[in-house]
Design an enzyme around this catalytic site. Structure first.
Site, short mmCIF file in Angstrom:
data_model
loop_
_atom_site.label_atom_id
_atom_site.label_comp_id
_atom_site.label_asym_id
_atom_site.label_seq_id
_atom_site.Cartn_x
_atom_site.Cartn_y
_atom_site.Cartn_z
N CYS A 98 46.58 7.79 62.19
CA CYS A 98 47.33 6.65 61.64
C CYS A 98 48.50 6.29 62.56
CB CYS A 98 47.75 6.93 60.20
SG CYS A 98 48.06 5.40 59.28
N HIS B 132 42.42 8.23 58.01
CA HIS B 132 42.94 9.56 57.66
C HIS B 132 41.80 10.54 57.41
CE1 HIS B 132 47.32 8.94 57.23
NE2 HIS B 132 46.99 7.70 56.96
N GLU C 56 41.88 13.67 57.48
CA GLU C 56 42.35 14.89 56.76
C GLU C 56 42.21 14.74 55.25
OE1 GLU C 56 44.26 12.57 57.90
OE2 GLU C 56 46.07 12.35 56.67
#
Ligand code: MN
Length: 226
Positions: free
Chosen positions: A88, A193, A195
């Site tokens: 990001c 993202h 994660e």
């Protein structure tokens, strides 16, 4: 630093070491010696002064100390061949550290762009749009795919590429969603993202694992077993 980044690194066998925002170069230098790779996380906007622009009216909040600390340590890592992964804001940090620029606000400056700003209360793992990795990219090799759906929680994106960087993937509107290094060192930035998608999409786990694996190789190359 949201816990999700730490969990992601640990899930892949890495050890997260948090680097504070600081204006002391000596602090950064000392911490830099202990890392085998640099993960640049999400966050607010980078001050456009760092890429030679004045603030657009739609620019969000900036953090001068975080900008300074991240850009200097990113420039060291890029110069040394230390693995760098940006998520990001982190993809933008890599690009600006390499001399590139950023769209300060996609909706205002790229009116043909799709909706990328899907902030909470939508779930962090909600899939928002497709991205298409370039067929000859390192990203495509890691993911094993030329199309995937991703979450999208950003209002900025890479504009002009920094030195030594290439496009890794775009969204259907042409916005750059991933960049990577040309050289042999491991440099990757993604605008989404991963994660938050580790439990949903094995390709996202492969991406984090590839970063941690590159960190291990970098460590072993620097500190060969006697
Ligand atoms: Mn997006």
């Amino acid at each position: 630093m949201p816990q999700s980044y730490l969990w992601a690194i640990e899930k892949c066998g890495g050890v997260p070491l948090l680097i504070p925002a600081t204006n002391l170069e000596s602090t950064l230098r000392t911490l830099y010696r202990y890392i085998d790779g640099l993960l640049l996380a999400g966050g607010g906007d980078i001050d456009p002064a760092h890429f030679g622009e004045t603030p657009h009216s739609a620019l969000g909040s900036v953090d001068a100390m975080r900008d300074w600390a991240e850009l200097i340590i990113a420039s060291w890592a890029l110069a040394d061949g230390c693995p760098v992964f940006g998520i990001c804001r982190g993809i933008q940090t890599i690009n600006v550290a390499a001399g590139g620029s950023v769209w300060q606000d996609l909706a205002a400056q790229v009116p043909e762009s799709i909706q990328h700003k899907n902030y909470p209360p939508r779930a962090d793992n909600r899939l928002s749009h497709a991205v298409y990795p370039e067929s000859d990219s390192h990203l495509a090799a890691i993911l094993g795919d030329l199309a995937l759906d991703v979450n999208s929680l950003h209002h900025q994106a890479v504009k002009d590429l920094g030195a030594g960087l290439r496009v890794g993937a775009r969204s259907p509107d042409g916005v750059i969603e991933a960049i990577e290094g040309y050289g042999k060192s491991w440099v990757m930035g993604v605008q989404w993202h991963p994660e938050w998608l580790l439990d949903d999409d094995p390709r996202m786990l492969r991406l984090l694992e590839a970063f941690v694996s590159a960190c291990g190789e970098y460590r072993d190359a620097r500190n060969p077993e006697p």
